[in-house]
Scaffold this active site. Structure first.
Site, short mmCIF file in Angstrom:
data_model
loop_
_atom_site.label_atom_id
_atom_site.label_comp_id
_atom_site.label_asym_id
_atom_site.label_seq_id
_atom_site.Cartn_x
_atom_site.Cartn_y
_atom_site.Cartn_z
N TYR A 15 0.31 -1.60 0.03
CA TYR A 15 -0.18 0.12 0.34
C TYR A 15 0.95 1.50 0.00
CZ TYR A 15 -3.69 -3.46 0.58
OH TYR A 15 -4.50 -4.68 0.56
N GLY A 16 2.19 1.42 0.87
CA GLY A 16 2.59 2.67 0.84
C GLY A 16 3.51 3.03 -0.36
N GLU A 35 10.52 -5.37 -5.91
CA GLU A 35 10.04 -6.17 -5.17
C GLU A 35 10.21 -7.21 -4.92
OE1 GLU A 35 7.22 -5.90 -2.98
OE2 GLU A 35 7.32 -8.25 -2.86
N GLY A 109 0.77 -6.97 0.64
CA GLY A 109 -0.37 -7.82 0.90
C GLY A 109 -1.99 -7.43 0.47
N ASN A 113 -4.92 -10.81 1.60
CA ASN A 113 -5.23 -10.49 2.82
C ASN A 113 -7.21 -10.57 2.32
OD1 ASN A 113 -6.16 -7.90 1.38
ND2 ASN A 113 -4.30 -6.25 1.89
N GLY A 114 -7.74 -9.61 2.92
CA GLY A 114 -8.95 -10.31 3.29
C GLY A 114 -9.91 -9.30 2.43
N VAL A 244 16.43 -6.01 -1.99
CA VAL A 244 17.07 -4.93 -1.53
C VAL A 244 17.25 -4.83 -0.41
CG1 VAL A 244 17.05 -1.89 -0.49
CG2 VAL A 244 15.86 -3.07 -2.88
N GLU A 353 -13.74 -9.44 14.23
CA GLU A 353 -14.76 -9.59 12.51
C GLU A 353 -14.88 -11.42 12.15
OE1 GLU A 353 -11.31 -10.15 9.79
OE2 GLU A 353 -11.68 -11.64 8.60
N HIS A 438 -1.45 -8.35 11.23
CA HIS A 438 -1.75 -6.36 10.77
C HIS A 438 -0.23 -6.53 11.77
CE1 HIS A 438 -6.06 -7.37 11.37
NE2 HIS A 438 -5.25 -7.21 9.85
N ASN A 476 -8.83 -3.22 10.95
CA ASN A 476 -7.90 -3.90 10.18
C ASN A 476 -7.18 -2.26 8.97
OD1 ASN A 476 -10.74 -5.15 10.63
ND2 ASN A 476 -9.37 -6.70 8.91
N PHE A 478 -5.50 -0.98 6.42
CA PHE A 478 -4.96 -0.81 5.62
C PHE A 478 -5.22 0.23 5.02
CE2 PHE A 478 -7.40 -4.28 2.56
CZ PHE A 478 -8.32 -3.24 2.06
P1 FAD Z 1 2.97 -4.20 2.53
O1 FAD Z 1 1.88 -3.87 1.92
O2 FAD Z 1 3.14 -5.75 3.18
O3 FAD Z 1 4.31 -4.40 1.35
C1 FAD Z 1 5.64 -4.64 1.44
C2 FAD Z 1 6.23 -5.40 0.24
O4 FAD Z 1 7.70 -5.20 0.21
C3 FAD Z 1 5.63 -6.98 0.06
O5 FAD Z 1 5.23 -6.64 -1.39
C4 FAD Z 1 7.38 -7.27 0.48
O6 FAD Z 1 7.25 -8.27 -0.31
C5 FAD Z 1 8.50 -5.92 0.04
N1 FAD Z 1 9.50 -6.22 0.83
C6 FAD Z 1 9.85 -6.62 2.13
N2 FAD Z 1 11.27 -6.18 2.06
C7 FAD Z 1 11.24 -6.16 1.14
C8 FAD Z 1 12.79 -6.18 0.65
N3 FAD Z 1 14.35 -6.32 1.18
N4 FAD Z 1 13.09 -5.28 -0.66
C9 FAD Z 1 12.65 -5.23 -1.77
N5 FAD Z 1 11.07 -5.86 -1.47
C10 FAD Z 1 10.30 -5.61 -0.02
N6 FAD Z 1 -5.56 -5.65 6.73
C11 FAD Z 1 -6.33 -5.36 6.09
O7 FAD Z 1 -6.81 -4.08 6.15
N7 FAD Z 1 -7.46 -5.65 6.48
C12 FAD Z 1 -8.07 -7.20 6.05
O8 FAD Z 1 -8.89 -7.36 5.37
C13 FAD Z 1 -6.57 -7.31 5.93
N8 FAD Z 1 -6.76 -9.11 5.79
C14 FAD Z 1 -5.47 -9.36 6.07
C15 FAD Z 1 -4.98 -10.89 6.10
C16 FAD Z 1 -3.82 -11.65 5.79
C17 FAD Z 1 -3.99 -13.38 5.86
C18 FAD Z 1 -2.59 -11.07 5.79
C19 FAD Z 1 -1.35 -11.56 5.91
C20 FAD Z 1 -2.89 -9.58 6.39
C21 FAD Z 1 -3.91 -8.75 6.00
N9 FAD Z 1 -3.98 -7.32 6.18
C22 FAD Z 1 -5.51 -6.72 5.98
C23 FAD Z 1 -3.39 -6.68 6.67
C24 FAD Z 1 -2.69 -5.60 5.69
O9 FAD Z 1 -2.54 -7.11 4.18
C25 FAD Z 1 -1.05 -5.29 5.39
O10 FAD Z 1 -1.46 -4.54 6.71
C26 FAD Z 1 -1.07 -4.41 4.30
O11 FAD Z 1 -0.26 -5.17 3.07
C27 FAD Z 1 0.42 -4.14 4.99
O12 FAD Z 1 0.55 -2.88 3.76
P2 FAD Z 1 2.24 -1.63 3.96
O13 FAD Z 1 2.48 -1.12 2.64
O14 FAD Z 1 2.49 -1.46 5.45
O15 FAD Z 1 2.77 -3.34 3.61
#
Ligand code: FAD
Length: 497
Positions: A15-16, A35, A109, A113-114, A244, A353, A438, A476, A478
């Site tokens: 997301y970020g 990625e 994620g 995710n759901g 990275v 949930e 989370h 939740n 995201f």
């Molecule tokens: P992420 O989405 O985790 O993205 C980080 C990315 O960086 C990943 O693709 C990773 O592979 C990559 N990365 C990491 N380290 C490196 C590196 N060194 N070099 C290159 N790439 C790298 N949240 C909700 O709000 N609703 C839901 O229904 C929900 N259900 C979920 C169900 C499950 C099973 C899971 C696991 C999570 C769920 N979440 C849910 C949580 C949500 O998906 C996360 O909070 C969200 O994805 C976090 O966003 P982010 O941008 O912080 O990082």
């Protein structure tokens, strides 16, 4: 390629990272996204990109030889099975006190995710991000994030009649009978598509047990929203299977970024070095925190402050199952997309949930993922002996979350004359107190960074993911991660620094 130069380099495509890439590109900046996971754009021999929950194969897990399902027992029998080691979509990353589930691949994620797209209640916001102006978030950035993500609520008429949500209707009825409010919550799943799945006019995904290991059709993951929008600018390039490993100041200004290219068994194929004027850490709460703590403590980024690595929480995650009476079946048909929950946050510190358990057979089980107001916070530290980053979370800390979740489910059990399931997470194990979906925190906003994610100590380094949020979002996470990223990138583009 090796030796290239980028104006902005974004580590991670969740997301970020996706918000940062889109908004920077729209402002005219060329962006390299890196990625570690796969692209997830090519079907396997079965014609599908992703596998199902009930028939996991090598695509399911990140570099494991055995699945690690969150509901890992049934009737007391373990259900995890051997798989071949592959750069699969779901990482079950193990620390000493907790397993942290995360998505791996373009979309982060959002792939696993759901899709529950929940905006926290306004009155809870000051407890989530105390240094952020709530008016701006609720007037501008939450609406912007929800619109871009495509969040929508299920049609209540369809909900009331379809066999696929019997499990959730049982959850609603039982919440009501015990005096708890049941609330519908938005999801990014395309609800019209789901009705077409039900009608048999399109290929099924939510109605075909696709959950956690990717979704082939109806879910609006970032692969259908922010990422194509970013690519359409013509200013964004994404390199999958690149991890990275280092960021450090470059001699001539900007930063030197090192990365390993991986094959699908996780082996390093080659290492590359590029430079970038600005680097955005968007590797997720765990990925960003691990990188920053190691880079600070091994001397590449020594000016990062002592807040880096601190303030990590599990969003209070606790899972539990209940055994229903014979007259309350939860259905052999269950959509994999949650659509509602029990909101007892103010009274008991839990938002639960009502989760699907789509096994394909009648189980009479109600499954819940509770988000509780667990106050414990852990920190990441560099371990010089193992050359790894440790996390100080203790499994016993989950007891506070269990107590909060019990404030809901003990009462429902007493009203219904029912008991907890003890066969879903082990042998006679009621509470799943070993995981989080989370992860939040580790580079908290206004502490490790300024109030917009600029890392203290280095011009041109930013954190823009869940690491900014100090451990809990009451729901939740995201939508809050996305909205905060929208807010921060707007300020960074306007004011630089
Ligand atoms: P992420 O989405 O985790 O993205 C980080 C990315 O960086 C990943 O693709 C990773 O592979 C990559 N990365 C990491 N380290 C490196 C590196 N060194 N070099 C290159 N790439 C790298 N949240 C909700 O709000 N609703 C839901 O229904 C929900 N259900 C979920 C169900 C499950 C099973 C899971 C696991 C999570 C769920 N979440 C849910 C949580 C949500 O998906 C996360 O909070 C969200 O994805 C976090 O966003 P982010 O941008 O912080 O990082």
């Amino acid at each position: 390629g090796n030796g290239a130069h980028a104006q902005a380099l974004v580590i991670g495509t969740g997301y970020g990272g996706s918000v940062a890439a889109l908004r920077l590109a729209q402002a005219g900046v060329s962006v390299e996204m890196v990625e570690m996971g796969m692209a997830w754009d090519t079907p396997g021999s079965d014609g599908k990109i992703f596998c199902t929950l009930t028939n996991p194969d090598n695509r399911s897990y990140w570099l494991r030889t055995k699945t690690k399902a969150p509901v890992n027992f049934f009737l007391g029998f373990p259900i995890d099975k051997a798989i071949s080691k592959y750069t699969g979509v779901l990482d079950a990353e193990e620390f000493s006190g907790i397993t942290v589930y995360q998505g791996r691949g373009i979309g982060g994620g959002s792939l696993v995710n759901g899709g529950m797209a929940v905006t926290p209640k306004r009155e809870n916001f000051a407890g989530i991000l105390p240094s952020i102006n709530a008016d701006e978030m609720y007037n501008v950035y939450y609406p912007r994030a929800n619109a871009a993500l495509g969040a929508a609520v299920i049609d209540p008429n369809w909900f009331n009649n379809t066999a696929w949500y019997q499990f959730a209707r049982v959850g609603r009825k039982q919440a009501g009978r015990s005096g708890f409010p049941f609330v519908f919550v938005p999801d990014v799943y395309d609800w019209n598509y789901m009705q077409q799945e039900d009608a048999g006019t399109v290929p099924k995904s939510a109605l075909a047990q696709e959950l956690m290991y990717g979704n082939n059709y109806g879910k609006k993951s970032l692969q259908k929203t922010y990422i194509p929008a970013a690519l359409a600018t013509g200013k964004v390039n994404i390199s999958p299977l690149h991890k990275v490993t280092s960021v450090s100041p470059a001699p001539g200004g900007g930063y030197t970024v090192l990365m390993d290219q991986l094959d699908t068994s996780g082996n390093v194929v080659t290492s590359k070095q590029v430079t970038a004027d600005k680097v955005f850490f968007a590797a997720g709460s765990v990925g960003t925190s691990k990188l920053l703590v190691r880079l600070r403590d091994t001397g590449q980024l020594p000016n990062l402050n002592g807040q880096v690595g601190q303030g990590w929480g599990d969003n209070g995650n606790i899972m539990v199952g209940r055994a229903n009476q014979i007259w309350d079946p939860t259905g052999s048909k269950q959509a994999t997309i949650p659509c509602g929950g029990i909101d007892n946050w103010t009274a008991g510190g839990a938002f639960a949930e009502v989760a699907p358990l789509p096994t394909g057979i009648e189980t009479w089980a109600s499954l819940y993922l509770s988000i509780t107001n667990n106050q414990h916070r852990a920190q990441f530290t560099w371990n010089n002996t193992t050359q790894q980053v440790d996390l100080s979370w203790q499994q016993a800390w989950k007891q506070d979350g269990i107590t909060m979740a019990k404030s809901i489910f003990d009462r429902i059990n007493s009203t219904e004359g029912t008991i907890y399931r003890t066969d879903l997470f082990g042998v006679y194990k009621t509470w799943n107190d070993t995981l989080t979906y989370h992860p939040l925190g580790g580079a908290v906003i206004n502490r490790a960074t300024d109030n917009y994610g600029r890392l203290a100590g280095y011009q041109g380094l930013y954190v823009i993911d869940g690491a900014l949020i100090p451990g809990n979002t009451t729901v939740n996470p995201f939508v809050t991660i996305t909205a905060l990223a929208e807010r921060n990138i707007e300020n960074i583009i306007a004011n630089g620094g």
